[in-house]
Design a protein around this motif. Structure first.
Motif, PDB file in Angstrom:
ATOM      1  N   VAL A 216       0.835  -1.202   0.000  1.00  0.00           N
ATOM      2  CA  VAL A 216       0.000   0.000   0.000  1.00  0.00           C
ATOM      3  C   VAL A 216       0.870   1.252   0.000  1.00  0.00           C
ATOM      4  O   VAL A 216       0.587   2.229  -0.710  1.00  0.00           O
ATOM      5  N   LYS A 217       1.954   1.242   0.765  1.00  0.00           N
ATOM      6  CA  LYS A 217       2.857   2.399   0.786  1.00  0.00           C
ATOM      7  C   LYS A 217       3.502   2.618  -0.580  1.00  0.00           C
ATOM      8  O   LYS A 217       3.682   3.762  -1.022  1.00  0.00           O
TER       9      LYS A 217
ATOM     10  N   TRP B 274       2.172   1.852  -3.449  1.00  0.00           N
ATOM     11  CA  TRP B 274       1.127   2.443  -4.292  1.00  0.00           C
ATOM     12  C   TRP B 274       0.961   3.922  -3.985  1.00  0.00           C
ATOM     13  O   TRP B 274       0.803   4.744  -4.907  1.00  0.00           O
ATOM     14  N   GLN B 275       1.003   4.295  -2.718  1.00  0.00           N
ATOM     15  CA  GLN B 275       0.878   5.707  -2.348  1.00  0.00           C
ATOM     16  C   GLN B 275       1.944   6.561  -3.032  1.00  0.00           C
ATOM     17  O   GLN B 275       1.663   7.667  -3.494  1.00  0.00           O
TER      18      GLN B 275
ATOM     19  N   LYS C  78      -4.195   9.850  -6.476  1.00  0.00           N
ATOM     20  CA  LYS C  78      -5.267   8.868  -6.324  1.00  0.00           C
ATOM     21  C   LYS C  78      -5.300   8.334  -4.893  1.00  0.00           C
ATOM     22  O   LYS C  78      -6.388   8.149  -4.319  1.00  0.00           O
ATOM     23  N   ALA C  79      -4.121   8.126  -4.322  1.00  0.00           N
ATOM     24  CA  ALA C  79      -4.058   7.606  -2.957  1.00  0.00           C
ATOM     25  C   ALA C  79      -4.656   8.604  -1.973  1.00  0.00           C
ATOM     26  O   ALA C  79      -5.406   8.225  -1.076  1.00  0.00           O
ATOM     27  N   ARG C  80      -4.309   9.890  -2.132  1.00  0.00           N
ATOM     28  CA  ARG C  80      -4.846  10.923  -1.233  1.00  0.00           C
ATOM     29  C   ARG C  80      -6.364  10.998  -1.317  1.00  0.00           C
ATOM     30  O   ARG C  80      -7.054  11.140  -0.299  1.00  0.00           O
TER      31      ARG C  80
ATOM     32  N   ASN D  89      -8.438   8.593  -2.206  1.00  0.00           N
ATOM     33  CA  ASN D  89      -9.004   7.403  -1.573  1.00  0.00           C
ATOM     34  C   ASN D  89      -8.961   7.521  -0.060  1.00  0.00           C
ATOM     35  O   ASN D  89      -9.942   7.232   0.629  1.00  0.00           O
ATOM     36  N   TRP D  90      -7.829   7.981   0.472  1.00  0.00           N
ATOM     37  CA  TRP D  90      -7.669   8.074   1.929  1.00  0.00           C
ATOM     38  C   TRP D  90      -8.609   9.099   2.542  1.00  0.00           C
ATOM     39  O   TRP D  90      -9.124   8.893   3.635  1.00  0.00           O
TER      40      TRP D  90
ATOM     41  N   MET E 204      -8.586   0.317  -2.681  1.00  0.00           N
ATOM     42  CA  MET E 204      -7.193   0.474  -2.290  1.00  0.00           C
ATOM     43  C   MET E 204      -6.413  -0.811  -2.552  1.00  0.00           C
ATOM     44  O   MET E 204      -5.295  -0.789  -3.080  1.00  0.00           O
TER      45      MET E 204
ATOM     46  N   ALA F 195      -3.291  -1.336  -5.100  1.00  0.00           N
ATOM     47  CA  ALA F 195      -1.981  -1.710  -4.550  1.00  0.00           C
ATOM     48  C   ALA F 195      -1.592  -3.134  -4.883  1.00  0.00           C
ATOM     49  O   ALA F 195      -0.456  -3.552  -4.618  1.00  0.00           O
TER      50      ALA F 195
END
Length: 505
Positions: free
Chosen positions: A319-320, A322-323, A329-331, A333-334, A410, A414
């Motif tokens: 996951v990290k 992918w971030q 996109k990660a921001r 989703n979070w 997520m 990832a």
């Protein structure tokens, strides 16, 4: 002369992955599955020449794994040296021993002789975990018993533990021990730290909330040392929610800044351990912990699908990665996930408030809804208060469904199975069952046990439904208490489910 302490396992309802970064919060429930640490002297009597010793013995026994390790403890440097191990060593317990002993050395500057005597008697440490930390499906199936909590209840307390097998080429290797995801390493580390600190007279577990020798509560001392030991054993500074839950019990948690443990990293450079501990105890621990528990008449259930568990570190790493590769996109989703987590928390807190203010109505609504599927709950929204309660119940379900969708997205991005397809089907059928409020994969997800929150007395129907889907409902329940002092060895006192002599609120 033995001291017995225990610490609970956890279920992270919300906050998976997000809890790794401040200021994201997570809701974590402590359980009646507990790890126990029994500490007693190896030698009751001391010989006159004992005072000349520079080393003493530490024996660590894990009966469930049929393992025993013998260490030499340097009375000068407070370090451990393994001299005999029946199998692989336990870094979590080793760090817990070293840092608890260092704290005792720091706390006893006015009475070194008493501490020295305790050390010279040797330390005999036994660790035991409630059955619910581990998978016993194989044993139940080999006995020809149905996959039910009643079958689990027939097993001896602290039964021998099943080991997973790896592929011959080492690929797809599951964790060494088949676990259920309740945070055994954090509970074990906390129990060992607490038992040792009490045995060495650093803390008083019978009244741990009062200010102790380090100018803060004894409970806080246990927390700081257990966090340090656990992080060093892992080789990284995690979020710490599992240790915090093991110490304090159910809570809403926001992690501490990782820098607070930077002082511990200098331990490898040769700085005396008691000085390292001194720096840690004086550090700026900025975690946030507020009281939280499930609303009245709601029950936690865990179901083990029989996949042998997942490796949380590898999933977090993916996951990290992918971030970093797709930060925008990660921001997005979070942020959506954070909003959904907060919505579920708000709905649960609102239900607790409604229960307090309108108990009779709340009781009637929960009882009625416990025998119906969720689409029929609105039939009981006949009065304003009834309608308000049902609105919050349905709102909690909607928030959980959004959380699950976002966690799946997520995982897909990832490339890790946060909510695998097999778990999705199981969770969907669970949430469609009578009297089920929410269901999900706790923490980092994967193939560990799933959780469900049920209304009233609907849990028995759920466990039967799970059994028909080859899912074993565990005996574990929510228990809001954290670390505690036990009245004796759980193997002889009959304590097997976290029912303890002294609880810490």
């Amino acid at each position: 002369m033995a001291v017995v302490a225990s610490a609970p396992g956890k279920v992270l309802m919300t906050g998976g992955y997000l809890i790794l970064e401040r200021p994201n919060a997570g809701l974590v429930l402590s359980t009646n599955a507990r790890f126990y640490a029994v500490v007693k002297p190896i030698n009751v009597e001391l010989k006159p020449e004992s005072w000349a010793w520079k080393w003493t013995d530490v024996k660590l026994t894990s009966p469930q794994l049929s393992r025993e390790s013998i260490y030499k403890l340097s009375l000068k440097h407070l370090t451990l040296q393994c001299v005999s191990a029946s199998d692989s060593r336990n870094p979590f317990v080793e760090h817990a021993i070293q840092y608890a002993i260092a704290a005792a050395h720091l706390a006893s500057h006015k009475d070194k002789e008493s501490l020295h005597k305790l050390f010279l008697q040797g330390l005999d440490i036994t660790i035991l975990g409630s059955n619910d930390f581990y998978s016993y499906r194989n044993q139940i199936e080999s006995l020809g018993l149905p996959l039910t909590p009643e079958s689990l209840g027939t097993l001896a307390p602290f039964a021998s533990i099943t080991f997973n097998s790896c592929e011959s080429n080492g690929a797809n290797c599951k964790p060494e021990v088949a676990k259920t995801g309740l945070g055994s390493s954090a509970a074990m580390t906390t129990a060992v730290v607490a038992a040792l600190l009490h045995y060495l007279r650093v803390v008083d577990l019978s009244d741990p909330c009062k200010e102790g020798k380090f100018g803060c509560s004894d409970l806080d001392v246990i927390h700081m040392i257990a966090q340090t030991s656990h992080c060093l054993a892992q080789g990284k500074v995690g979020s710490g929610f599992d240790v915090s839950c093991a110490v304090y019990g159910s809570q809403r948690y926001v992690r501490f800044s990782p820098e607070v443990l930077s002082f511990a990293k200098v331990a490898v450079t040769g700085l005396p351990l008691h000085e390292v501990i001194g720096g840690i105890l004086k550090g700026k621990w900025d975690h946030e912990r507020t009281e939280f528990c499930l609303p009245p008449l709601m029950n936690l259930f865990l179901g083990e699908p029989g996949s042998g568990g997942s490796s949380t570190p590898s999933m977090v790493g993916a996951v990290k990665k992918w971030q970093m590769s797709d930060p925008d996109k990660a921001r997005e989703n979070w942020q959506k996930l954070s909003d959904a987590n907060l919505e579920l928390e708000t709905k649960l807190n609102s239900l607790s408030k409604l229960a307090k203010e309108h108990w009779d109505v709340y009781l009637g609504v929960i009882k009625s809804c416990s025998v119906l599927t969720s689409e029929k709950w609105v039939l009981h929204a006949t009065e304003p208060i009834n309608e308000a309660i049902i609105r919050e119940l349905l709102g909690a379900r909607e928030a959980m469904l959004r959380i699950r969708i976002l966690m799946r997205q997520m995982g897909e991005a990832a490339g890790v199975p946060i909510e695998p397809e097999s778990q999705t089907q199981l969770l969907d059928s669970t949430m469609n069952a009578e009297g089920v409020l929410v269901a999900g994969v706790p923490g980092a997800g994967g193939f560990d046990a799933i959780f469900a929150i049920t209304l009233g007395d609907s849990g028995s129907k759920l466990t039967q439904a799970w059994s028909s889907h080859n899912v074993l409902a565990l005996l574990v329940k929510e228990d809001p208490h954290g670390v505690c002092l036990e009245s004796g060895d759980p193997r002889t006192t009959g304590i097997t489910s976290g029912v303890s002599s002294i609880h810490i609120e």
